[in-house]
Scaffold this motif. Sequence first.
Motif, PDB file in Angstrom:
ATOM      1  N   ALA A  25       0.993  -1.494   0.043  1.00  0.00           N
ATOM      2  CA  ALA A  25      -0.151   0.009  -0.131  1.00  0.00           C
ATOM      3  C   ALA A  25       0.997   1.050  -0.003  1.00  0.00           C
ATOM      4  O   ALA A  25       2.011   1.200   0.459  1.00  0.00           O
ATOM      5  CB  ALA A  25      -1.005   0.044   1.222  1.00  0.00           C
ATOM      6  N   VAL A  26       0.265   2.503  -0.086  1.00  0.00           N
ATOM      7  CA  VAL A  26       1.064   3.654  -0.200  1.00  0.00           C
ATOM      8  C   VAL A  26       1.297   4.093   1.352  1.00  0.00           C
ATOM      9  O   VAL A  26       0.584   3.888   1.808  1.00  0.00           O
ATOM     10  CB  VAL A  26       0.899   4.557  -1.139  1.00  0.00           C
ATOM     11  N   GLY A  27       2.488   4.451   1.504  1.00  0.00           N
ATOM     12  CA  GLY A  27       2.089   4.570   2.198  1.00  0.00           C
ATOM     13  C   GLY A  27       3.941   3.338   3.369  1.00  0.00           C
ATOM     14  O   GLY A  27       3.831   3.457   4.607  1.00  0.00           O
ATOM     15  N   SER A  28       3.261   2.185   3.319  1.00  0.00           N
ATOM     16  CA  SER A  28       4.318   1.569   3.346  1.00  0.00           C
ATOM     17  C   SER A  28       5.363   1.866   3.803  1.00  0.00           C
ATOM     18  O   SER A  28       5.824   2.751   2.296  1.00  0.00           O
ATOM     19  CB  SER A  28       3.738   0.092   3.352  1.00  0.00           C
ATOM     20  N   PHE A  29       6.203   0.313   3.580  1.00  0.00           N
ATOM     21  CA  PHE A  29       7.923  -0.041   3.098  1.00  0.00           C
ATOM     22  C   PHE A  29       8.220  -0.785   3.086  1.00  0.00           C
ATOM     23  O   PHE A  29       7.583  -2.129   3.343  1.00  0.00           O
ATOM     24  CB  PHE A  29       8.097   0.347   4.175  1.00  0.00           C
ATOM     25  N   ILE A  30       9.033  -1.168   1.560  1.00  0.00           N
ATOM     26  CA  ILE A  30       9.300  -2.887   1.640  1.00  0.00           C
ATOM     27  C   ILE A  30      10.403  -3.062   1.873  1.00  0.00           C
ATOM     28  O   ILE A  30      11.469  -2.133   1.514  1.00  0.00           O
ATOM     29  CB  ILE A  30       8.896  -3.044  -0.432  1.00  0.00           C
ATOM     30  N   GLN A  31      11.347  -3.964   1.728  1.00  0.00           N
ATOM     31  CA  GLN A  31      12.703  -4.164   2.471  1.00  0.00           C
ATOM     32  C   GLN A  31      13.274  -5.396   1.501  1.00  0.00           C
ATOM     33  O   GLN A  31      13.016  -6.638   1.090  1.00  0.00           O
ATOM     34  CB  GLN A  31      12.647  -5.295   3.570  1.00  0.00           C
ATOM     35  N   ARG A  32      14.671  -4.990   0.806  1.00  0.00           N
ATOM     36  CA  ARG A  32      15.436  -5.832   0.479  1.00  0.00           C
ATOM     37  C   ARG A  32      16.965  -6.155   1.164  1.00  0.00           C
ATOM     38  O   ARG A  32      17.417  -5.347   1.100  1.00  0.00           O
ATOM     39  CB  ARG A  32      15.299  -5.951  -0.745  1.00  0.00           C
ATOM     40  N   GLY A  33      17.229  -7.279   2.196  1.00  0.00           N
ATOM     41  CA  GLY A  33      17.963  -7.793   2.763  1.00  0.00           C
ATOM     42  C   GLY A  33      18.013  -6.110   3.690  1.00  0.00           C
ATOM     43  O   GLY A  33      16.719  -6.094   4.631  1.00  0.00           O
ATOM     44  N   PRO A  34      19.031  -5.091   4.021  1.00  0.00           N
ATOM     45  CA  PRO A  34      18.629  -3.934   5.146  1.00  0.00           C
ATOM     46  C   PRO A  34      18.514  -3.075   4.226  1.00  0.00           C
ATOM     47  O   PRO A  34      18.212  -2.540   5.352  1.00  0.00           O
ATOM     48  CB  PRO A  34      20.638  -4.172   5.482  1.00  0.00           C
ATOM     49  N   VAL A  35      18.160  -3.153   3.068  1.00  0.00           N
ATOM     50  CA  VAL A  35      17.587  -1.456   2.252  1.00  0.00           C
ATOM     51  C   VAL A  35      16.152  -2.280   2.315  1.00  0.00           C
ATOM     52  O   VAL A  35      15.377  -2.608   2.079  1.00  0.00           O
ATOM     53  CB  VAL A  35      18.240  -1.737   0.745  1.00  0.00           C
ATOM     54  N   LYS A  36      15.543  -0.296   3.193  1.00  0.00           N
ATOM     55  CA  LYS A  36      14.406  -0.111   2.713  1.00  0.00           C
ATOM     56  C   LYS A  36      13.879   0.949   2.582  1.00  0.00           C
ATOM     57  O   LYS A  36      14.714   1.258   1.617  1.00  0.00           O
ATOM     58  CB  LYS A  36      13.740  -0.027   4.023  1.00  0.00           C
ATOM     59  N   MET A  37      12.619   0.505   1.006  1.00  0.00           N
ATOM     60  CA  MET A  37      12.332   1.875   0.865  1.00  0.00           C
ATOM     61  C   MET A  37      10.984   2.175   0.861  1.00  0.00           C
ATOM     62  O   MET A  37      10.011   0.853   0.934  1.00  0.00           O
ATOM     63  CB  MET A  37      11.937   0.810  -0.756  1.00  0.00           C
ATOM     64  N   ALA A  38       9.978   3.224   0.411  1.00  0.00           N
ATOM     65  CA  ALA A  38       9.252   3.569   0.945  1.00  0.00           C
ATOM     66  C   ALA A  38       8.698   3.551  -0.743  1.00  0.00           C
ATOM     67  O   ALA A  38       8.861   4.243  -1.240  1.00  0.00           O
ATOM     68  CB  ALA A  38       9.466   5.265   1.224  1.00  0.00           C
ATOM     69  N   VAL A  39       7.290   2.948  -0.002  1.00  0.00           N
ATOM     70  CA  VAL A  39       6.473   3.080  -1.373  1.00  0.00           C
ATOM     71  C   VAL A  39       4.928   4.345  -1.684  1.00  0.00           C
ATOM     72  O   VAL A  39       4.310   4.846  -0.658  1.00  0.00           O
ATOM     73  CB  VAL A  39       5.109   2.118  -1.489  1.00  0.00           C
ATOM     74  N   THR A  40       6.033   5.192  -1.754  1.00  0.00           N
ATOM     75  CA  THR A  40       5.140   6.799  -2.273  1.00  0.00           C
ATOM     76  C   THR A  40       3.965   7.114  -3.158  1.00  0.00           C
ATOM     77  O   THR A  40       3.134   7.863  -3.225  1.00  0.00           O
ATOM     78  CB  THR A  40       6.515   7.672  -2.500  1.00  0.00           C
ATOM     79  N   GLU A  41       3.791   5.481  -4.812  1.00  0.00           N
ATOM     80  CA  GLU A  41       3.292   5.942  -5.350  1.00  0.00           C
ATOM     81  C   GLU A  41       2.231   4.288  -5.572  1.00  0.00           C
ATOM     82  O   GLU A  41       2.540   3.714  -5.057  1.00  0.00           O
ATOM     83  CB  GLU A  41       3.143   6.193  -6.133  1.00  0.00           C
TER      84      GLU A  41
END
Length: 102
Positions: A25-41
């Motif tokens: 969902a928009v506003g959540s975060f996804i992760q790959r190993g130690p890297v997090k990315m904000a879901v902005t759209e």
Amino acid sequence: MKDLFRNLLSIRQKRRAPPVGPLPAVGSFIQRGPVKMAVTEPVPRELWDWLVLSGWRNLPVKTDRRKGLQAPQGALRQLIDANPQERNRAHSRVLEQAQPED
């Protein structure tokens, strides 16, 4: 104490990747190993399938206190805008530009 014995006896088991979740969902975060990315759209289904194959997963908890790396602002937009043939290159750039979290 268990950790000490597991380390001494080298019986550690590598964790399996978490299961694939629904579209983030928009506003959540996804992760790959130690890297997090904000879901902005909204993430297109085709891109989410590609991200899952690349190792990205929904963040498993609502308040994640682990320290790691934060993908740069607009990283998701770069991946959405990237041509499917150029997506691997854009993905590598995003991972290289990840900065430690505050």
